[in-house]
Scaffold this active site. Structure first.
Site, mmCIF file in Angstrom:
data_model
loop_
_atom_site.group_PDB
_atom_site.id
_atom_site.type_symbol
_atom_site.label_atom_id
_atom_site.label_comp_id
_atom_site.label_asym_id
_atom_site.label_seq_id
_atom_site.Cartn_x
_atom_site.Cartn_y
_atom_site.Cartn_z
ATOM 1 N N GLN A 1 3.313 8.684 -4.675
ATOM 2 C CA GLN A 1 4.098 7.879 -4.008
ATOM 3 C C GLN A 1 5.138 6.527 -4.616
ATOM 4 O O GLN A 1 4.137 5.847 -5.632
ATOM 5 C CB GLN A 1 4.487 6.268 -2.228
ATOM 6 C CG GLN A 1 4.088 8.164 -1.300
ATOM 7 C CD GLN A 1 3.480 7.264 -0.911
ATOM 8 O OE1 GLN A 1 2.399 7.056 -0.211
ATOM 9 N NE2 GLN A 1 3.327 8.312 1.146
ATOM 10 N N ARG B 1 0.409 -0.969 -0.625
ATOM 11 C CA ARG B 1 0.059 -0.354 0.104
ATOM 12 C C ARG B 1 0.595 1.621 -0.131
ATOM 13 O O ARG B 1 1.994 0.717 0.629
ATOM 14 C CB ARG B 1 -1.136 -0.049 1.143
ATOM 15 C CG ARG B 1 -1.626 1.545 0.754
ATOM 16 C CD ARG B 1 -3.080 1.772 2.448
ATOM 17 N NE ARG B 1 -1.758 2.196 4.044
ATOM 18 C CZ ARG B 1 -1.133 2.459 4.177
ATOM 19 N NH1 ARG B 1 -2.069 3.724 2.847
ATOM 20 N NH2 ARG B 1 -0.478 2.609 4.941
ATOM 21 N N THR B 2 0.706 2.274 -0.671
ATOM 22 C CA THR B 2 0.751 3.862 -0.848
ATOM 23 C C THR B 2 0.102 4.441 -0.416
ATOM 24 O O THR B 2 -1.330 3.978 -0.990
ATOM 25 C CB THR B 2 2.110 3.773 -1.974
ATOM 26 O OG1 THR B 2 0.623 3.851 -3.594
ATOM 27 C CG2 THR B 2 3.222 3.112 -2.001
ATOM 28 N N SER B 3 0.466 5.280 0.428
ATOM 29 C CA SER B 3 -0.879 6.973 0.558
ATOM 30 C C SER B 3 -1.114 7.796 -0.331
ATOM 31 O O SER B 3 -2.058 8.246 -0.243
ATOM 32 C CB SER B 3 -0.005 7.347 1.758
ATOM 33 O OG SER B 3 -0.421 6.203 2.792
ATOM 34 N N THR B 4 -0.480 7.890 -1.525
ATOM 35 C CA THR B 4 -0.611 8.615 -2.554
ATOM 36 C C THR B 4 -0.426 8.054 -3.793
ATOM 37 O O THR B 4 0.947 7.035 -3.755
ATOM 38 C CB THR B 4 0.069 10.102 -1.650
ATOM 39 O OG1 THR B 4 0.934 9.973 -2.387
ATOM 40 C CG2 THR B 4 -0.393 10.632 -0.610
#
Length: 186
Positions: free
Chosen positions: A14, A8-11
């Site tokens: 990323q 998972r990446t937040s944005t």
């Protein structure tokens, strides 16, 4: 028993390459689930939900770092509980935590607590810095489009009662939402 990985990446900005590289070193991964550009604070993440739905007794979920499954202690612990309630194990590569045994579960709880402490400390420092800046007269955020001259004009036009709010917004050159926010402070 199947092994699944979660990334998972937040944005969207990323890059998940570091996570993908670490996961690629693990043998026997059946499928990699990835939510890219999705905040860890969200309860529902599309690929996370698919992964949880697929889990069966004896499966294992592997992540690069445990903060990939949640944003705070409660989120991480709830996510791990969801995994373990299905009879699956959770493993974090960076923290070297494996919940297949009681020691791994205890270590996860301790690590998650320290991660939460770190986030809370950062937030506290940020608030203190903002208060210190405010005390010095520095206010963060976007500059107001309503200067002293526009504010005086708004006050006169509102007091006259001759114009609608939409007309006043057009005359002054601000959006109706901005006008309503200004009027609320008068």
């Amino acid at each position: 028993m199947s092994r699944y990985a979660y990334i998972r990446t937040s944005t969207k900005d990323q890059n998940a390459d570091l996570q993908r590289d670490a996961i690629a070193k693990i043998d026997g991964i059946k499928r990699v689930y990835a939510d890219e550009g999705v905040s860890g604070t969200l309860a529902s993440r599309p690929d996370w939900d698919r992964l949880i739905d697929r889990l069966e007794e004896g499966d294992e979920v592997i992540v690069w770092k445990f903060d990939r499954i949640g944003r705070n202690t409660m989120n991480v612990l709830e996510a791990v509980k969801t995994i373990t309630d299905k009879g699956a194990a959770f493993r974090s590569l960076t923290e070297q935590i494996d919940t297949s045994g009681p020691m791994g579960q205890a270590m996860l709880t301790i690590m998650a607590a320290f991660a939460q402490l770190e986030r809370d400390t950062i937030a506290e420092r940020t608030r203190a810095g903002l208060l210190a800046a405010k005390a010095k007269g520095k206010i963060g955020g976007r500059p107001s489009v309503v200067d002293a001259k526009k504010l005086a004009t708004i006050k006169k036009l509102v007091a006259s009662g001759d114009h609608s709010r939409a007309d006043i917004a057009r005359m002054v050159g601000v959006s109706p939402a901005t006008l309503y926010r200004v009027i609320a402070t008068l």
